[in-house]
Design an enzyme around this catalytic site. Structure first.
Site, PDB file in Angstrom:
ATOM      1  N   SER A 139      62.312 -68.612  89.725  1.00 55.98           N
ATOM      2  CA  SER A 139      61.683 -68.237  88.450  1.00 55.98           C
ATOM      3  C   SER A 139      60.351 -68.960  88.406  1.00 55.98           C
ATOM      4  CB  SER A 139      62.571 -68.720  87.296  1.00 55.98           C
ATOM      5  OG  SER A 139      61.880 -68.733  86.079  1.00 55.98           O
ATOM      6  N   TYR A 152      67.875 -75.520  83.192  1.00 55.60           N
ATOM      7  CA  TYR A 152      67.398 -74.306  83.881  1.00 55.60           C
ATOM      8  C   TYR A 152      66.212 -74.648  84.782  1.00 55.60           C
ATOM      9  CZ  TYR A 152      65.985 -69.325  84.259  1.00 55.60           C
ATOM     10  OH  TYR A 152      65.654 -68.062  84.705  1.00 55.60           O
TER      11      TYR A 152
HETATM   12  P1  NAI Z   1      70.780 -60.644  83.054  1.00 49.64           P
HETATM   13  O1  NAI Z   1      71.450 -61.493  82.025  1.00 49.64           O
HETATM   14  O2  NAI Z   1      70.338 -59.285  82.697  1.00 49.64           O
HETATM   15  O3  NAI Z   1      71.681 -60.551  84.358  1.00 49.64           O
HETATM   16  C1  NAI Z   1      72.344 -61.674  84.891  1.00 49.64           C
HETATM   17  C2  NAI Z   1      73.640 -61.223  85.490  1.00 49.64           C
HETATM   18  O4  NAI Z   1      74.266 -62.372  86.082  1.00 49.64           O
HETATM   19  C3  NAI Z   1      74.604 -60.653  84.446  1.00 49.64           C
HETATM   20  O5  NAI Z   1      75.141 -59.431  84.895  1.00 49.64           O
HETATM   21  C4  NAI Z   1      75.669 -61.719  84.341  1.00 49.64           C
HETATM   22  O6  NAI Z   1      76.956 -61.207  84.022  1.00 49.64           O
HETATM   23  C5  NAI Z   1      75.627 -62.342  85.718  1.00 49.64           C
HETATM   24  N1  NAI Z   1      76.181 -63.686  85.673  1.00 49.64           N
HETATM   25  C6  NAI Z   1      75.776 -64.733  84.902  1.00 49.64           C
HETATM   26  N2  NAI Z   1      76.586 -65.770  85.075  1.00 49.64           N
HETATM   27  C7  NAI Z   1      77.525 -65.381  85.978  1.00 49.64           C
HETATM   28  C8  NAI Z   1      78.655 -66.012  86.546  1.00 49.64           C
HETATM   29  N3  NAI Z   1      78.998 -67.264  86.222  1.00 49.64           N
HETATM   30  N4  NAI Z   1      79.390 -65.313  87.437  1.00 49.64           N
HETATM   31  C9  NAI Z   1      79.078 -64.037  87.774  1.00 49.64           C
HETATM   32  N5  NAI Z   1      78.028 -63.388  87.247  1.00 49.64           N
HETATM   33  C10 NAI Z   1      77.260 -64.043  86.362  1.00 49.64           C
HETATM   34  O7  NAI Z   1      69.544 -61.548  83.538  1.00 49.64           O
HETATM   35  P2  NAI Z   1      68.332 -61.213  84.515  1.00 49.64           P
HETATM   36  O8  NAI Z   1      67.121 -61.358  83.719  1.00 49.64           O
HETATM   37  O9  NAI Z   1      68.555 -60.007  85.284  1.00 49.64           O
HETATM   38  O10 NAI Z   1      68.406 -62.498  85.460  1.00 49.64           O
HETATM   39  C11 NAI Z   1      68.748 -62.409  86.825  1.00 49.64           C
HETATM   40  C12 NAI Z   1      68.177 -63.634  87.518  1.00 49.64           C
HETATM   41  O11 NAI Z   1      66.769 -63.604  87.423  1.00 49.64           O
HETATM   42  C13 NAI Z   1      68.634 -64.961  86.946  1.00 49.64           C
HETATM   43  O12 NAI Z   1      68.869 -65.871  88.012  1.00 49.64           O
HETATM   44  C14 NAI Z   1      67.446 -65.402  86.133  1.00 49.64           C
HETATM   45  O13 NAI Z   1      67.381 -66.795  85.995  1.00 49.64           O
HETATM   46  C15 NAI Z   1      66.306 -64.867  86.957  1.00 49.64           C
HETATM   47  N6  NAI Z   1      65.060 -64.695  86.254  1.00 49.64           N
HETATM   48  C16 NAI Z   1      64.950 -63.818  85.212  1.00 49.64           C
HETATM   49  C17 NAI Z   1      63.747 -63.708  84.537  1.00 49.64           C
HETATM   50  C18 NAI Z   1      63.571 -62.776  83.389  1.00 49.64           C
HETATM   51  O14 NAI Z   1      62.533 -62.834  82.720  1.00 49.64           O
HETATM   52  N7  NAI Z   1      64.509 -61.897  83.079  1.00 49.64           N
HETATM   53  C19 NAI Z   1      62.584 -64.509  84.917  1.00 49.64           C
HETATM   54  C20 NAI Z   1      62.818 -65.381  86.040  1.00 49.64           C
HETATM   55  C21 NAI Z   1      64.013 -65.462  86.668  1.00 49.64           C
END
Ligand code: NAI
Length: 248
Positions: A139, A152
């Protein structure tokens, strides 16, 4: 973008049910790849069943459940040559004094340690093939403060260090590991920013040089490039996709 090299390859994606992970799953499937998709949420209707998908429900903080899910996916689709360690969650932007040890450990377990477990499970199979690619989700919070809270930001910085060391240790044996560093991506993780009058989401867009949020598909497109042979000389680095956030 058409990358025929992906036809028939197996890709493992964690965090597959939502946001960026979901977009990565669909992007690789569209290229003809087979995908082992892991998430703690049930398979969403938007991820249509098919012989190219093995969807496994598992909590990535539970080592035994995670390893079992990976093995079950491999039993169906074979060992992955590409891994997207994408699962992660935010920490409520809490500073250290507002972070309990339990919360700290939960964020590190989800965002950082899950990548270690996935890697150590699949790396031996990749080494046997002398080929493997990791796209680890960092990130902008892995490079500067302010993209999250204490836990985080610590986890995302650590992912970058871990990924560099992984690449250094195994690059000569056909392994390539890099990080993505997204900025403001419009996913359910950031739903709170859009809640109410959406002022926070507007502020983020205003502060971003590109003046907008990005869609998860844009991160998936970059993933396709980074995991491909076109990026074969890209090793142990961090690729921001942030609308210019870090240039300021
Ligand atoms: P999101 O919340 O839409 O998707 C995250 C997914 O990970 C969800 O489906 C959730 O169920 C799953 N997840 C979370 N904890 C879990 C666990 N303990 N076991 C199994 N599955 C789990 O979030 P998003 O935005 O798609 O994030 C994906 C990655 O991208 C993360 O690592 C986040 O930190 C990173 N990221 C996101 C940014 C953003 O602006 N959306 C910016 C920078 C990084």
């Amino acid at each position: 973008m058409q990358l025929p090299e992906y036809v028939g390859q197996t890709v493992l994606v964690t965090g597959a049910a939502s946001g960026i992970g979901h977009a990565q799953v669909q992007a690789f499937r569209r290229q003809g790849a087979n995908v082992i998709a892991i998430d703690r949420q049930a398979q969403p209707a938007s991820l249509k069943a098919g012989t190219d998908l093995s969807y496994q429900v598992a909590d990535v903080t539970d080592e035994s459940a995670l390893v079992t899910a990976i093995s079950a996916g491999i039993a169906v689709l074979g060992a992955p040559s590409i891994v997207c360690n994408t699962a992660g969650r935010l920490d409520g932007y809490r500073p250290t004094l507002k972070t309990s040890l339990k919360d700290w450990q939960a964020i590190l377990a989800t965002d950082l340690t899950s990548q270690f477990i996935v890697t150590n499970t699949v790396l031996p199979m990749m080494l046997a093939q002398q080929h493997g690619v990791f796209v680890n989700m960092a990130s902008i919070a892995g490079l500067v403060a302010g993209g999250g809270g204490a836990a985080y930001t610590a986890a995302k910085h650590a992912i970058i260090g871990y990924t560099k060391q992984l690449d250094l240790d195994y690059a000569a044996q056909g392994i390539r590991a890099n990080c993505l560093a997204p900025g403001a991506i419009n996913t359910p993780m950031n739903a709170a920013d859009f809640a109410g009058d959406g002022k926070m989401a507007q502020w983020v867009a205003d502060e971003t040089p590109a003046k907008r949020w990005a869609q998860p598909q844009e991160v998936a497109d970059l993933t396709l490039f980074l995991a491909s042979q076109h990026a074969d000389y890209v090793h142990g680095t961090v690729v921001p996709i942030d609308g210019g956030w870090l240039e300021k």
